[in-house]
Design an enzyme around this catalytic site. Structure first.
Site, mmCIF file in Angstrom:
data_model
loop_
_atom_site.group_PDB
_atom_site.id
_atom_site.type_symbol
_atom_site.label_atom_id
_atom_site.label_comp_id
_atom_site.label_asym_id
_atom_site.label_seq_id
_atom_site.Cartn_x
_atom_site.Cartn_y
_atom_site.Cartn_z
ATOM 1 N N LYS A 1 0.808 -1.219 0.000
ATOM 2 C CA LYS A 1 0.000 0.000 0.000
ATOM 3 C C LYS A 1 0.849 1.281 0.000
ATOM 4 O O LYS A 1 0.418 2.307 -0.488
ATOM 5 C CB LYS A 1 -0.961 0.006 1.191
ATOM 6 C CG LYS A 1 -2.088 -1.005 1.051
ATOM 7 C CD LYS A 1 -3.082 -0.875 2.174
ATOM 8 C CE LYS A 1 -4.131 -1.958 2.101
ATOM 9 N NZ LYS A 1 -5.152 -1.832 3.136
ATOM 10 N N ASN B 1 -4.727 1.975 -1.923
ATOM 11 C CA ASN B 1 -5.230 0.595 -1.999
ATOM 12 C C ASN B 1 -6.013 0.338 -3.284
ATOM 13 O O ASN B 1 -6.463 -0.768 -3.523
ATOM 14 C CB ASN B 1 -6.077 0.233 -0.761
ATOM 15 C CG ASN B 1 -7.459 0.841 -0.829
ATOM 16 O OD1 ASN B 1 -7.681 1.846 -1.504
ATOM 17 N ND2 ASN B 1 -8.401 0.246 -0.133
#
Ligand code: ATR
Length: 293
Positions: free
Chosen positions: A71, A92
């Protein structure tokens, strides 16, 4: 689902990836709306993350979810960041749009949407107590502060990481609401719990069925709302079990999973995500979903 010459490809990059439930509920949602999309799990090794992200363009894919452990590390490989992803410093969801890769973070929005829509809990003017200071804690704490909470108390096993999050929030949201960090050994403070309206577990504790509880449930006040974002394949986390037994309002990891995925779905397809169908897909697999109201 029929693959045709115009099937649009989305998916998830992660390492490991075998545990992911995203293909299950995203593909069910595409089918429900008759969208010619397919969602695929991609096992991407750390040394291949750059190449894999470049392949979104090369293969003309519509987008990708990015999960653990990428991420943050995917940031340099996207062309632009949404204001939210930029502030949080983590992505994300990637959308391949007009030749560019745009990075989003849907964790916070998904968290708040699920809290309001599934939990019937309005975070505005509430005292929130958040456990953990990892990747998930950043998006969730951002969204809570933006939703107008009254105060935020953080704790984390590693003090340095907890203070890093606290200082990050103070920088991004100066003077918005009282923010404080408490030492991990003080996490069971009865005074603190007594004034807590919403307790959020963002640590990974609970992922294993044998994990012990981080907070002593004996001191939960009667109306506290418990949100354990941990997804436990074997069923409910201990925290969720305790919350249900005590008949406390609560939500679990699958709600978080579905609602953050629903925001990604909407970014890619520009259609409203069929949440009920997404939930049904997961329920049918798990037989039951760990949440209660
Ligand atoms: P994510 O991106 O999913 O949030 P992460 O960044 O690895 O995952 O963060 C995991 C969080 O769980 C951290 O807050 C971690 O605490 P540390 O900063 O001390 O590592 C917390 N955590 C993991 N195992 C824990 C345990 N056994 N007890 C308490 N906290 C734990």
């Amino acid at each position: 689902m029929k693959i045709s010459p115009v099937t649009k490809i989305v998916g998830v990059f992660g390492y490991p990836i075998a545990h992911t439930l995203s293909p299950l509920f995203q593909n069910a949602a595409f089918k429900e709306l008759g969208l010619n999309f397919i969602y695929f799990p991609f096992l991407v090794k750390p040394q291949d993350l750059k190449k894999a992200t470049e392949a979104i363009k090369a293969l003309n894919m519509v987008g990708i979810n990015v999960t653990i452990p990428y991420k943050k590390t995917v940031l340099p490989y996207v062309d632009e960041l949404s204001p939210e992803a930029k502030k949080i410093g983590a992505v994300n969801t990637i959308h391949h749009c007009q030749g560019k890769l745009i990075g989003y973070n849907t964790d916070g929005e998904g968290f708040i949407n699920s809290l309001r829509e599934e939990g019937r809990f309005e975070p505005e003017e509430k005292n929130v107590y958040l456990l953990g200071a990892g990747g998930a804690a950043y998006g969730i704490s951002h969204s809570l502060i933006k939703a107008g909470i009254k105060s935020l108390t953080l704790t984390n096993r590693t003090k340095e990481k907890g203070e890093l999050l606290l200082n990050h929030l103070k920088r991004v949201f100066p003077q918005i609401c009282p923010l404080r960090f408490i030492e991990f050994h003080q996490r069971n403070s009865p005074t603190l719990l007594k004034e807590t309206d919403l307790l959020v577990n963002t640590t990974s504790v609970g992922m294993n069925a044998n994990d012990s509880l981080l907070i002593n449930p004996e001191i939960f006040p009667r109306k506290i709302f418990i949100y354990d974002i941990v997804y436990n394949k074997n069923g409910k986390t201990k925290l969720m079990e305790v919350a249900e037994k005590r008949k406390l309002p609560c939500l679990g990891g699958e709600e978080m999973l579905i609602y953050q995925g629903a925001v990604s779905f909407e970014i890619w397809t520009k259609r409203k995500a069929p949440i009920k169908i997404m939930k049904k897909a997961i329920r049918e697999k798990n037989a039951k979903i760990p949440y209660c109201r």
